[in-house]
Design an enzyme around this catalytic site. Sequence first.
Site, mmCIF file in Angstrom:
data_model
loop_
_atom_site.group_PDB
_atom_site.id
_atom_site.type_symbol
_atom_site.label_atom_id
_atom_site.label_comp_id
_atom_site.label_asym_id
_atom_site.label_seq_id
_atom_site.Cartn_x
_atom_site.Cartn_y
_atom_site.Cartn_z
ATOM 1 N N GLY A 73 0.830 -1.202 0.000
ATOM 2 C CA GLY A 73 0.000 0.000 0.000
ATOM 3 C C GLY A 73 0.856 1.240 0.000
ATOM 4 C CD GLN A 124 3.596 5.653 2.542
ATOM 5 O OE1 GLN A 124 2.554 5.173 2.110
ATOM 6 N NE2 GLN A 124 4.619 4.911 2.919
ATOM 7 C CB CYS A 178 5.755 1.495 6.715
ATOM 8 S SG CYS A 178 5.222 3.046 5.973
ATOM 9 C CG LEU A 179 6.752 0.831 0.540
ATOM 10 C CD1 LEU A 179 6.030 1.250 -0.737
ATOM 11 C CD2 LEU A 179 7.871 -0.145 0.227
ATOM 12 C CG HIS A 186 0.036 0.772 7.416
ATOM 13 N ND1 HIS A 186 1.078 0.216 8.117
ATOM 14 C CD2 HIS A 186 0.602 1.624 6.506
ATOM 15 C CE1 HIS A 186 2.225 0.726 7.667
ATOM 16 N NE2 HIS A 186 1.961 1.565 6.687
ATOM 17 C CD GLU A 187 -1.079 2.257 3.026
ATOM 18 O OE1 GLU A 187 -0.653 3.417 2.871
ATOM 19 O OE2 GLU A 187 -0.320 1.271 3.154
ATOM 20 C CG HIS A 236 0.890 6.394 5.731
ATOM 21 N ND1 HIS A 236 2.124 6.778 6.200
ATOM 22 C CD2 HIS A 236 1.003 5.078 5.416
ATOM 23 C CE1 HIS A 236 2.951 5.736 6.167
ATOM 24 N NE2 HIS A 236 2.290 4.684 5.702
HETATM 25 CO CO CO Z 1 3.073 2.795 5.416
#
Ligand code: CO
Length: 175
Positions: free
Chosen positions: A47, A52, A95-96, A137-138, A141
């Site tokens: 995701g 991000q 997470c990226l 999670h998203e 963000h």
């Molecule tokens: Co993330």
Amino acid sequence: MVELFEILTYPNEFLKKSSRQVENIDEDIQLIIDRMAATMYQAPGVGLAAVQVGIDLSIIVYDISPKDEKPDLQVLINPVIVESNGSTVTENEGCLSVPDLQANVKRHEFVSVDALDRHGNSVQLEAKDLLAIVLQHEIDHLNGVLFIDRISSLKRNMYKKRVKKQIKRNERKKA
Ligand code: CO
């Protein structure tokens, strides 16, 4: 092939920003979505939220299809959790924007999400299991929250120290 975005990583302050609502789903937004999807698949990640990649707009993309199956890109604009319940589930998350860390995070088992799809149609999702975790999670963000904000302070501080050391090491290399 669209141009990829650069993914911002902790401790970039931009990741703490709250994202703005998308008012007008125009061509620019479609291009952002395509570039976000390409960036996510390239990474690879499950995701990605627009914040991000340095865009504080309320857009997320994700794909939770098994690796050996066809890609199944999902796009949500202005997603909001309208209900969450069930027991607490714990999943090992990554997470990226938080490289080289995986940690257990407690989440709600079920969430209901209201959003728009990329064509502006309203969608309601009743999510559980992996999808519920990815959505929480998203959407975190979009509120400037990283999963490390939800782990023990001990683990978080260990990670912060590790990142600081890494940054120093990189600076020395440059010097
Ligand atoms: Co993330």
